[in-house]
Motif scaffolding. Sequence first.
Motif, short mmCIF file in Angstrom:
data_model
loop_
_atom_site.label_atom_id
_atom_site.label_comp_id
_atom_site.label_asym_id
_atom_site.label_seq_id
_atom_site.Cartn_x
_atom_site.Cartn_y
_atom_site.Cartn_z
N GLU A 1 -0.62 11.73 2.76
CA GLU A 1 -1.09 12.37 1.54
C GLU A 1 -0.16 13.54 1.25
OE1 GLU A 1 -5.35 12.20 0.46
OE2 GLU A 1 -5.21 14.37 0.75
N ASP A 2 0.36 13.63 0.06
CA ASP A 2 1.25 14.70 -0.37
C ASP A 2 2.65 14.63 0.22
OD1 ASP A 2 -0.37 16.04 -2.22
OD2 ASP A 2 -1.48 17.00 -0.60
N PRO B 1 -4.77 15.43 -4.83
CA PRO B 1 -3.95 16.20 -3.90
C PRO B 1 -2.87 17.01 -4.62
CG PRO B 1 -3.26 13.91 -3.89
CD PRO B 1 -4.46 14.00 -4.80
N ALA B 2 -2.19 17.81 -3.84
CA ALA B 2 -1.22 18.75 -4.41
C ALA B 2 -0.13 18.04 -5.21
CB ALA B 2 -0.60 19.59 -3.31
N ALA B 3 0.25 16.85 -4.77
CA ALA B 3 1.37 16.16 -5.41
C ALA B 3 1.09 15.82 -6.87
CB ALA B 3 1.72 14.88 -4.64
N ASP C 1 4.32 18.11 -0.77
CA ASP C 1 3.68 19.08 -1.67
C ASP C 1 2.53 19.78 -0.94
OD1 ASP C 1 4.80 16.80 -3.49
OD2 ASP C 1 4.50 18.49 -4.83
N PHE C 2 2.24 20.97 -1.37
CA PHE C 2 1.10 21.68 -0.79
C PHE C 2 0.37 22.45 -1.89
CE2 PHE C 2 3.05 25.86 -1.04
CZ PHE C 2 4.40 25.58 -0.97
N ARG D 1 9.83 14.70 0.45
CA ARG D 1 9.20 15.80 -0.26
C ARG D 1 7.74 15.91 0.17
NH1 ARG D 1 9.14 17.82 -6.36
NH2 ARG D 1 6.92 18.18 -6.60
N LYS E 1 -6.04 1.85 4.55
CA LYS E 1 -5.51 3.20 4.34
C LYS E 1 -6.29 3.91 3.24
CE LYS E 1 -0.92 1.91 5.87
NZ LYS E 1 0.33 1.35 5.41
N GLU E 2 -6.40 5.20 3.37
CA GLU E 2 -7.28 5.95 2.47
C GLU E 2 -6.53 7.10 1.80
OE1 GLU E 2 -11.34 6.71 4.04
OE2 GLU E 2 -10.97 8.78 3.41
N ARG E 3 -6.82 7.32 0.53
CA ARG E 3 -6.30 8.49 -0.20
C ARG E 3 -7.46 9.07 -1.00
NH1 ARG E 3 -2.71 8.04 2.70
NH2 ARG E 3 -0.47 7.85 2.31
N VAL E 4 -7.56 10.39 -1.00
CA VAL E 4 -8.66 11.04 -1.72
C VAL E 4 -8.10 11.91 -2.84
CG1 VAL E 4 -10.67 12.56 -1.52
CG2 VAL E 4 -10.03 11.07 0.40
N ASN F 1 6.07 12.24 0.33
CA ASN F 1 6.76 11.06 -0.17
C ASN F 1 8.17 10.97 0.39
OD1 ASN F 1 5.13 9.63 -2.44
ND2 ASN F 1 4.83 11.82 -2.75
N THR G 1 -7.31 1.03 0.65
CA THR G 1 -6.48 -0.15 0.39
C THR G 1 -6.92 -1.33 1.25
OG1 THR G 1 -4.87 0.34 2.09
CG2 THR G 1 -4.54 1.41 -0.03
N ASP H 1 0.84 -1.19 0.00
CA ASP H 1 0.00 0.00 0.00
C ASP H 1 0.88 1.24 0.00
OD1 ASP H 1 -2.10 -1.67 0.16
OD2 ASP H 1 -2.64 -1.23 2.24
N PHE H 2 0.79 2.02 -1.05
CA PHE H 2 1.51 3.29 -1.17
C PHE H 2 3.03 3.14 -1.10
CE2 PHE H 2 -2.60 4.29 1.02
CZ PHE H 2 -3.26 4.69 -0.13
#
Lengths: 397, 249
Positions: free
Chosen positions: A363-364, B77-79, A396-397, A394, B53-56, A366, B49, A334-335
């Motif tokens: 989130e954002d 998201p911003a990335a 991000d925003f 890194r 785990k959650e991502r929006v 890495n 997942t 996962d991720f």
Amino acid sequence: MKKWGIFLLLPVLILGQPEFFGYFESEADVMQLGSERYSFGYNKFRLDVEARPSDNVLIGADVIIQKYWGQTTWNIYDFLPGYSDFDLIQNIELQDTILVDNIYMRLSFPWADLTLGRQQISPGVGYAWNPTDIFNTKSLLDPSYEQTGVSSIRIYLPLGNRSALNGVVQPESTWGKSTKQLWLKTGLSRFDVDITLAELQQATPTSMVYGDAFDVKRTLAGGTIVGELLEWGLWIEAAQNTLDTLVSISPLGPAASHDPLSIQIDKTYLEYVIGIDHTFDNSIYIVGEYLHNGFGSKDKSQLGLHDYLYSLTGESTSLMQDYAFLYAMHPTFDFVTLSTLVIANFNDNSGTFAPQLDWNAFEDTNISLQGSLFWGDDDTEFGLQDWGLRLRVRSDF
Amino acid sequence: MNTKLFIILILTVSTASAQTPTAEQIVDRVTAIMSPENSYSKGSQTIITSSGKERVFEFESWAGGKGESSLTRYTKPAAIRGQAFLMLNNADDIWSYFPRTKRVRKLASHAKKQKMQGSDFTYEDMGGGDVFQKKFTSSILGEETKDGELLWKIQLLGIADQEPPYPKIIMWVRQSDYYPIILEYYDEKDFNSKTLLLSDIQIIESYPTAMTMVMTDNKERSSTTMRTLEITYAWEPPKGFFSERNLKK
């Protein structure tokens, strides 16, 4: 771009209900080079702003603040096989920077887009190498990293849904010294094809050592094709280059004809990349590329200082002639993505193997960890180094 | 033909007909209802997942030519802000744009089976148009009632030389308005690899529209919920909208 351009565009940016975004990036590196181990890194903050005063106008800019730490002074001779054993010193100092990298305005007409200012220009279809890109230099260990801006005027003329004419001029003091590139792109069945012509005048990188340089005019005729064959992605990018020395007197004088710097610049060479990619049913994604660079040397015994300088400065795509690049990636957890890249220099039998872990921790945010192991004799391009480790975070925003 | 009139005609004909329509007729009507001429929407995509785990993600999407062409641009998201995908010819041709490198890349056909931004939807799943009509043969397996709704159970079998996205799909279609509410996707081993549930169906500008779609990956035990936050079918694409030029904007 001249400073007046910044003063002109910044107030418009502020008044145009701008959007702000960007990132903070921190990197720490360790590198073993012979008996020396270096640690270094940087902290980087990038703030982007975009404003659309009307539907047909886009204004963008970004400010980068970058501070280096650890080893910030590098002797280029330490990275030149065959020179590293001598007590030669030519230092490059990494300076902390605050700079406006890109600042541009794009005007969208029904028949064209016109972009003025310092902007990122990224031509070519190759992943690791781009023979038709005269503006940028890629890091082989991170080919998809952003490029710095180019102060230029760019026009994009759509000629139907899949065809376009694209031109860039990077103005200098005279038209002759200005960099120019033109692309004509179209779609042929399942393939995208473009042809390109470019001309630029550049000082040879020997100025790094002697503070003076030859001026060389480079003309390029090339093209790209990208599509698929038997469910594999396939691309070819090629460029035929001609170099003409404009100032033929060596800065070292006529007696310097035997000096390694006093090279015959005038030459014609072909450079091309052939690449393939595929995603397997188990989600493994692979990219493979082969580079032939006629400017590079075929044999390491023929290498001179100018070859290394051209390669170090990015004026040449590569040091030698024949390379392979292989990248494989799998979203394992996962991720979390595991990947590895292999770069091989076929001419001196050296290369690197670099496994990498990427974790989208939040989130954002890495986190990536890349190791690199080098092989080859000590006097080869990659064999000069032993190993390296890079940690990058890194957000991000 | 006026799209509103077309939908009314479909529904009128279906109501007036005393006979059960054939599988092909049902699939034709599903295709007509699911493929409005044009649309513009804003949506969110929530990935959960297997470990919870959650991502929006949030995106804007434009579609034209009854789903034949589409352009999707991520806003959060911003990335990945600004990443965009252009699909033409019912997702047979896909271009992606990465704002970080300012590069446009044409994806080969194998990429159509890739997960879109790590979600349980593939690029191919996002492509609309007449895929069910062109790439599958259909048959009625029977009738069922779910939550008080009378449904047809339709089997779609992929036509090998048409490169169908899945070898087999089982689809439950509401008899009241020909709207599909469940799609089961099967792999080569005839395993029900993914299931798509469509719910919160609202009439938007005469078109039944699922405001929530949940795709579950039955192998990886992950799911992706796609919510429509805003949608209109009145949007008209300007000339040259579905092009590389617009992809980069």
